[in-house]
Structure formats: C-alpha cells, structure tokens
Design an enzyme around this catalytic site. Structure first.
Site, PDB file in Angstrom:
ATOM      1  N   CYS A   1       0.822  -1.228   0.000  1.00  0.00           N
ATOM      2  CA  CYS A   1       0.000   0.000   0.000  1.00  0.00           C
ATOM      3  C   CYS A   1       0.850   1.269   0.000  1.00  0.00           C
ATOM      4  O   CYS A   1       0.351   2.341  -0.325  1.00  0.00           O
ATOM      5  CB  CYS A   1      -0.959   0.006   1.181  1.00  0.00           C
ATOM      6  SG  CYS A   1      -2.083  -1.394   1.171  1.00  0.00           S
TER       7      CYS A   1
ATOM      8  N   HIS B   1      -3.230   7.326   2.123  1.00  0.00           N
ATOM      9  CA  HIS B   1      -3.647   6.033   1.580  1.00  0.00           C
ATOM     10  C   HIS B   1      -5.051   5.734   2.087  1.00  0.00           C
ATOM     11  O   HIS B   1      -5.364   5.950   3.257  1.00  0.00           O
ATOM     12  CB  HIS B   1      -2.661   4.960   2.032  1.00  0.00           C
ATOM     13  CG  HIS B   1      -3.157   3.571   1.789  1.00  0.00           C
ATOM     14  ND1 HIS B   1      -3.616   3.166   0.554  1.00  0.00           N
ATOM     15  CD2 HIS B   1      -3.283   2.503   2.616  1.00  0.00           C
ATOM     16  CE1 HIS B   1      -3.999   1.895   0.638  1.00  0.00           C
ATOM     17  NE2 HIS B   1      -3.814   1.483   1.872  1.00  0.00           N
TER      18      HIS B   1
ATOM     19  N   ASN C   1     -10.070  -0.204  -0.425  1.00  0.00           N
ATOM     20  CA  ASN C   1      -8.609  -0.076  -0.376  1.00  0.00           C
ATOM     21  C   ASN C   1      -8.036  -0.633  -1.678  1.00  0.00           C
ATOM     22  O   ASN C   1      -8.108  -1.834  -1.926  1.00  0.00           O
ATOM     23  CB  ASN C   1      -8.089  -0.853   0.838  1.00  0.00           C
ATOM     24  CG  ASN C   1      -6.581  -0.779   0.989  1.00  0.00           C
ATOM     25  OD1 ASN C   1      -5.872  -0.343   0.082  1.00  0.00           O
ATOM     26  ND2 ASN C   1      -6.083  -1.210   2.132  1.00  0.00           N
TER      27      ASN C   1
HETATM   28  N1  ACO Z   1     -18.530  -8.494   8.846  1.00  0.00           N
HETATM   29  C1  ACO Z   1     -19.030  -8.773  10.055  1.00  0.00           C
HETATM   30  N2  ACO Z   1     -18.253  -9.123  11.095  1.00  0.00           N
HETATM   31  C2  ACO Z   1     -16.934  -9.191  10.889  1.00  0.00           C
HETATM   32  C3  ACO Z   1     -16.349  -8.933   9.637  1.00  0.00           C
HETATM   33  C4  ACO Z   1     -17.210  -8.572   8.581  1.00  0.00           C
HETATM   34  N3  ACO Z   1     -16.753  -8.272   7.352  1.00  0.00           N
HETATM   35  N4  ACO Z   1     -15.018  -9.079   9.743  1.00  0.00           N
HETATM   36  C5  ACO Z   1     -14.756  -9.421  11.005  1.00  0.00           C
HETATM   37  N5  ACO Z   1     -15.910  -9.503  11.697  1.00  0.00           N
HETATM   38  C6  ACO Z   1     -16.112  -9.857  13.092  1.00  0.00           C
HETATM   39  C7  ACO Z   1     -14.985 -10.673  13.654  1.00  0.00           C
HETATM   40  O1  ACO Z   1     -15.125 -12.039  13.349  1.00  0.00           O
HETATM   41  C8  ACO Z   1     -15.124 -10.397  15.127  1.00  0.00           C
HETATM   42  O2  ACO Z   1     -16.168 -11.200  15.627  1.00  0.00           O
HETATM   43  P1  ACO Z   1     -16.056 -11.861  17.106  1.00  0.00           P
HETATM   44  O3  ACO Z   1     -15.957 -10.686  18.033  1.00  0.00           O
HETATM   45  O4  ACO Z   1     -17.318 -12.638  17.210  1.00  0.00           O
HETATM   46  O5  ACO Z   1     -14.803 -12.665  17.067  1.00  0.00           O
HETATM   47  C9  ACO Z   1     -15.587  -8.942  15.179  1.00  0.00           C
HETATM   48  O6  ACO Z   1     -16.121  -8.666  13.876  1.00  0.00           O
HETATM   49  C10 ACO Z   1     -14.467  -7.978  15.484  1.00  0.00           C
HETATM   50  O7  ACO Z   1     -13.338  -8.296  14.658  1.00  0.00           O
HETATM   51  P2  ACO Z   1     -12.065  -7.423  14.637  1.00  0.00           P
HETATM   52  O8  ACO Z   1     -11.150  -7.908  13.548  1.00  0.00           O
HETATM   53  O9  ACO Z   1     -11.509  -7.327  16.013  1.00  0.00           O
HETATM   54  O10 ACO Z   1     -12.729  -6.037  14.215  1.00  0.00           O
HETATM   55  P3  ACO Z   1     -12.108  -4.618  14.199  1.00  0.00           P
HETATM   56  O11 ACO Z   1     -12.953  -3.702  14.976  1.00  0.00           O
HETATM   57  O12 ACO Z   1     -10.636  -4.628  14.488  1.00  0.00           O
HETATM   58  O13 ACO Z   1     -12.299  -4.216  12.665  1.00  0.00           O
HETATM   59  C11 ACO Z   1     -10.966  -4.095  10.681  1.00  0.00           C
HETATM   60  C12 ACO Z   1     -11.694  -4.996  11.668  1.00  0.00           C
HETATM   61  C13 ACO Z   1     -11.993  -3.229   9.990  1.00  0.00           C
HETATM   62  C14 ACO Z   1     -10.247  -4.954   9.668  1.00  0.00           C
HETATM   63  C15 ACO Z   1      -9.989  -3.219  11.478  1.00  0.00           C
HETATM   64  O14 ACO Z   1      -9.171  -3.989  12.309  1.00  0.00           O
HETATM   65  C16 ACO Z   1      -9.128  -2.414  10.579  1.00  0.00           C
HETATM   66  O15 ACO Z   1      -9.584  -1.499   9.940  1.00  0.00           O
HETATM   67  N6  ACO Z   1      -7.826  -2.725  10.518  1.00  0.00           N
HETATM   68  C17 ACO Z   1      -6.926  -2.091   9.638  1.00  0.00           C
HETATM   69  C18 ACO Z   1      -6.747  -3.021   8.536  1.00  0.00           C
HETATM   70  C19 ACO Z   1      -6.655  -2.370   7.185  1.00  0.00           C
HETATM   71  O16 ACO Z   1      -7.176  -1.322   6.907  1.00  0.00           O
HETATM   72  N7  ACO Z   1      -5.980  -3.082   6.353  1.00  0.00           N
HETATM   73  C20 ACO Z   1      -5.815  -2.683   5.010  1.00  0.00           C
HETATM   74  C21 ACO Z   1      -4.502  -3.080   4.547  1.00  0.00           C
HETATM   75  S1  ACO Z   1      -3.252  -2.273   5.384  1.00  0.00           S
HETATM   76  C22 ACO Z   1      -3.306  -0.795   4.928  1.00  0.00           C
HETATM   77  O17 ACO Z   1      -3.659  -0.511   3.839  1.00  0.00           O
HETATM   78  C23 ACO Z   1      -2.927   0.186   5.926  1.00  0.00           C
END
Ligand code: ACO
Length: 325
Positions: A115, A252, A282
């Site tokens: 990214c 980004h 993304n």
């Molecule tokens: N729909 C519904 N529920 C979901 C989904 C989905 N698509 N994905 C995960 N969940 C659930 C999980 O299973 C979990 O359930 P549980 O509590 O029963 O176990 C719950 O939601 C929470 O999961 P987390 O992964 O802890 O959720 P979080 O609040 O951290 O959000 C996310 C996840 C959106 C991916 C967040 O961590 C994030 O934005 N991280 C940054 C990642 C990113 O942007 N990566 C892109 C590449 S890197 C870059 O470009 C910088």
C-alpha cells in the site's frame, strides 16, 4: 542556484466499471452493510472484469495522465509501476504498460511496497529526475487485489478493490525553497519484523502459487495510526513547513477510521482531508493517485496547493511525500 524539482505535469486514473456493493457482499460472506460502513467507511468498490489485468488498468490511467499533461508516450523516459498484483511474475507490469502506451526504450520497472508503493514510486522517480539522469517519469499505481482476496474470509474480502492511478512527473528548475512547485521531500521507512501482520501466503519462491491476502486487522490498525505520525512530522520538518500551511492531506485510503484518527492526531482539519475510500475501498498502491485525481478533477487541488501524501502497507512499509501541485 538552480535546484531541480519533480513537478506534477498531469495525472489520471481508471476504475473498472463493475461496482461491488456492501449489500452484494452480504450474499457472499456473513457480513452487513452496517458493519462494513461503521468499521471502515467503505460502501462499494470496483472489481476488474475477467479480461482486465493490472496492466490494462494501468495503461488506461497512464493514458489519462499523459493526455492531462499534453504529452506523447514517447516523451517519457522512465516508467515506474507500483503494484503487488502484477500480471505475471515477470516481465514487469511496467513493461506491459510501456508496451501498451507505445513507449519504447525508456527505463521501466515495477516496485513493490504494497500500500506504500505509490509513495515509494514517487520517491524513486524523484531521485531519477532530480539527479538529472531522466527528464519525465510516469509513476503508476495499479492493482487487482480482487485476484488475491480469499472471498471466504469476511475479515479481508470486504476491504479491497481494484483500480489504477498515474502521475507524470517532469524535472524542472526551482529555487530550492518551500515555495517551489514539485516534490519538496519524501520519507520512506520499513520494518520487516511485522512482515507476518499483513501478507500473501504464496509466491513463486515459496509455494509456487499466487496465494491469498492474510491480515491481523487490529495490529495493522494500531501500527498504521502510530507510524504515520512519524513520517508526516518528518516531512513537515524537512521541508520547513507547518501543518497550518497544508492545503490538502491525501492519505492512503484503507479505512476511514485510520484516516480520521491520523488527521486528528496531526492537527489537520477534516475539511482538508481527501477521502475516497467510501467508493473505492482499499486499492493499495492505486489509492493515492486515484484520490489525487478525484480531488484535482473536482477542483479541490489547484496549482500551487501544498499537498501531503502518506501511506502504510505490508512489510510493514510506510512513507510520506510533500509536494506543491
Ligand atoms: N462483517 C461482520 N463481522 C466481521 C467482519 C465482517 N466483514 N469481519 C470481522 N468480523 C467480526 C470478527 O469475526 C469479530 O467477531 P467476534 O468478536 O465474534 O470474534 C468482530 O467482527 C471484530 O473483529 P475485529 O477484527 O476485532 O474487528 P475490528 O474492529 O478490528 O475491525 C478491521 C476490523 C476493519 C479490519 C480493522 O481492524 C481495521 O480497519 N484494521 C486495519 C486493517 C486495514 O485497513 N488493512 C488494510 C490493509 S493495510 C493498509 O492498507 C494500511
């Protein structure tokens, strides 16, 4: 004393026509529009058609950037393509784009910093241009992440999209001050200790397969907000610019929460932040040039504006670029 600067001569972008909405994703994995919008800000993303590849998206973005610059492909002597989803292991996507444009004999290569790829590409092209070795560079960020997504993994498949963006940079004389047009500073960092936080579980030298994207979302989130501070602050300090002087912050586009938390911590007002993640998802190395092109075409970014770009991606890699449009 004359000081060479890399100025932006033109920019362009391309998004494949097929739009995949959050609602449609509800029929693919156990998710909801509400969850995706609340956690990420993403509402829809574009997906490449079967007959489209990273290079075909890149060619369209590059053609738009050349038209915007009023230049012919033959006037480019450097093509850098930032991508993690190349058409082939080799030859490079940059040579595919070069061929598609009918540009022959220039230097063309791919650059892989996930990214952060577009920032790494800009920084690299800037070194070529300001050394005086090359005159005009095409820097393309192009991706088809839909091809490396595990469409059964709801934690990742809702986040990414396909697309391409490009800028034409040209070496031009400046004064060596922050009033110059062009790239004023770039800051690049990486830390391989975090390589397993966001990675693809395949490759020609390991599994012999393409593999799928894997991510520890929370870890990425924490790191993204923390590290972005360093490179943005270092860019301000290196260029002798204060955050108040900034016209636009073009980060980004991974996640609205990461973008807004970063802007708030940096003291950058929300109205100066360009956000396209709602409609693009993304798009990795393509996200910044896509956002730049959107903000330039709708009249927000104007000549003379001071623009800060920043990104973080797998590796981890991260970086920033401060430029005067
Ligand atoms: N729909 C519904 N529920 C979901 C989904 C989905 N698509 N994905 C995960 N969940 C659930 C999980 O299973 C979990 O359930 P549980 O509590 O029963 O176990 C719950 O939601 C929470 O999961 P987390 O992964 O802890 O959720 P979080 O609040 O951290 O959000 C996310 C996840 C959106 C991916 C967040 O961590 C994030 O934005 N991280 C940054 C990642 C990113 O942007 N990566 C892109 C590449 S890197 C870059 O470009 C910088």
């Amino acid at each position: 004393m004359t000081h060479l600067r890399s100025i932006v001569r033109g920019c362009g972008s391309y998004l494949p026509p097929r739009i995949l909405t959050n609602k449609e994703l509800e029929s693919i994995v156990a998710t909801s529009d509400e969850w995706i919008v609340q956690r990420t800000g993403i509402r829809e993303r574009h997906i490449a058609a079967k007959d489209e590849t990273t290079s075909t998206l890149g060619i369209k973005a590059a053609e738009a950037a050349l038209a915007d610059a009023g230049l012919e492909a033959a006037e480019i002597d450097l093509v850098v393509c930032a991508t993690s989803t190349p058409d082939y292991t080799f030859p490079s996507t940059a040579t595919q784009i070069q061929h598609g444009l009918g540009n022959y004999g220039s230097a063309a290569f791919d650059l892989q910093a996930v990214c952060s790829g577009f920032i790494y590409g800009l920084a690299t092209a800037d070194k070529f241009l300001t050394s005086g070795s090359h005159k005009r560079a095409l820097v393309v960020g192009a991706e088809t992440f839909s091809r490396i997504i595990d469409w059964e993994d709801r934690g990742t498949c809702v986040l990414f999209g396909d697309g391409a963006g490009a800028v034409v940079l040209e070496a031009a004389p400046g004064e060596g001050t922050k009033a110059d047009r062009g790239i004023l500073t770039t800051q690049l960092r990486s830390d391989g200790r975090y390589r397993d936080k966001l990675y693809v579980d395949g490759g020609p030298g390991s599994t012999g397969t393409t593999g799928h994207l894997r991510m520890e979302g929370r870890e990425v989130f924490k790191f993204a907000v923390g590290k972005v501070m360093d490179v943005v602050k270092d860019a301000f300090a290196d260029a002798g610019v204060t955050p108040e002087e900034l016209d636009w912050f073009v980060p980004h586009q991974a996640n609205r929460r990461i973008i807004e938390a970063s802007a708030d911590k940096l003291g950058i007002p929300r109205e100066k932040v360009v956000i396209t993640v709602e409609k693009h998802g993304n798009t990795s190395a393509a996200s910044i040039p896509l956002a730049l092109d959107a903000a330039r075409r709708d009249g927000r970014i104007k000549p003379g504006d001071l623009v800060m770009l920043e990104a973080i991606g797998g590796g981890f890699t991260w970086g920033s670029a401060l430029l005067r449009w």
